[in-house]
Design a protein around this motif. Structure first.
Motif, mmCIF file in Angstrom:
data_model
loop_
_atom_site.group_PDB
_atom_site.id
_atom_site.type_symbol
_atom_site.label_atom_id
_atom_site.label_comp_id
_atom_site.label_asym_id
_atom_site.label_seq_id
_atom_site.Cartn_x
_atom_site.Cartn_y
_atom_site.Cartn_z
ATOM 1 N N ASN A 1 -3.339 -1.723 -3.201
ATOM 2 C CA ASN A 1 -4.768 -1.923 -3.050
ATOM 3 C C ASN A 1 -5.355 -1.840 -4.454
ATOM 4 O O ASN A 1 -4.880 -1.069 -5.291
ATOM 5 N N PRO B 1 -14.377 -0.141 0.072
ATOM 6 C CA PRO B 1 -13.419 -1.236 -0.132
ATOM 7 C C PRO B 1 -13.675 -2.413 0.813
ATOM 8 O O PRO B 1 -14.088 -2.225 1.952
ATOM 9 N N THR C 1 -11.743 -6.081 2.297
ATOM 10 C CA THR C 1 -10.380 -6.545 2.561
ATOM 11 C C THR C 1 -10.179 -7.973 2.080
ATOM 12 O O THR C 1 -11.013 -8.848 2.320
ATOM 13 N N THR D 1 -7.360 -11.052 2.386
ATOM 14 C CA THR D 1 -6.214 -11.527 3.158
ATOM 15 C C THR D 1 -5.422 -12.530 2.325
ATOM 16 O O THR D 1 -6.010 -13.474 1.786
ATOM 17 N N ASN E 1 -2.675 -8.028 4.032
ATOM 18 C CA ASN E 1 -3.968 -7.661 3.455
ATOM 19 C C ASN E 1 -3.828 -6.604 2.382
ATOM 20 O O ASN E 1 -2.882 -5.825 2.386
ATOM 21 N N PHE E 2 -4.812 -6.577 1.486
ATOM 22 C CA PHE E 2 -4.994 -5.454 0.567
ATOM 23 C C PHE E 2 -6.497 -5.259 0.401
ATOM 24 O O PHE E 2 -7.281 -6.127 0.782
ATOM 25 N N THR E 3 -6.889 -4.096 -0.103
ATOM 26 C CA THR E 3 -8.312 -3.830 -0.272
ATOM 27 C C THR E 3 -8.680 -3.814 -1.747
ATOM 28 O O THR E 3 -7.824 -3.650 -2.621
ATOM 29 N N VAL E 4 -9.999 -3.977 -1.989
ATOM 30 C CA VAL E 4 -10.535 -3.964 -3.349
ATOM 31 C C VAL E 4 -11.748 -3.033 -3.354
ATOM 32 O O VAL E 4 -12.614 -3.126 -2.487
#
Length: 164
Positions: free
Chosen positions: A16, A136, A138, A140, A154-157
């Motif tokens: 993330n 955060p 998400t 994709t 997915n990852f978060t920012v």
């Protein structure tokens, strides 16, 4: 002989992302302020298995970011070429002055791809004058193989504030 398409099998994104406004080039940040992010995470890797196919593409997308500029304008995203661009709502995302962040996808192979974030402008935070981090959002990652099969992960920012 019968061939079976195994599709795309996704692994998790490795990281993330958390960017720190202290690191914006030319912004005169305040490194080491209270509650500063000690080690920003600006890159990661997406792993996948394509079976007998080859890679077609890797693309990033994000719904609403929940972010706004310091002037209170919404920050939207668009996928363009090999990068996700966060830009000021109702402006041209190809103009550098309108861009708030980019997340570039590089080193795309049949088994994985890298992603790297660059924060270009500060964003508005919940509590003015304090060091805090945005909620955060998400991102994709959609991997498409040569015959059109897809897989997602997915990852978060999040973005850490720079104390004035």
């Amino acid at each position: 002989m019968t061939l079976t398409d195994t599709g795309v099998t996704m692994g998790a994104a490795s990281a993330n992302l958390i960017a720190d406004e202290d690191d914006i080039v030319g912004a005169g940040g305040n490194p080491g302020g209270p509650n500063d992010v000690a080690s920003p995470v600006l890159s990661g890797h997406i792993a996948y298995t394509l079976g007998a196919d080859h890679i077609g593409s890797v693309a990033l997308s994000a719904g609403p970011t929940g972010l706004t500029t310091l002037a209170g304008q919404t920050i939207d995203t668009v996928w363009n070429g090999s990068q996700l661009i966060g830009y000021v709502h109702n402006t041209d995302p190809s103009v550098a002055a309108n861009q708030v962040f980019t997340i570039a996808v590089t080193n795309v192979t049949d088994s994985g791809a890298d992603y790297t974030m660059t924060l270009l402008q500060p964003v508005q935070h919940t509590v003015s004058g304090t060091e805090d981090t945005t909620i955060p959002f998400t991102v994709t990652a959609t991997v498409t193989d040569a015959d059109g099969s897809t897989g997602t992960t997915n990852f978060t920012v999040a973005i850490n504030d720079d104390t004035p």
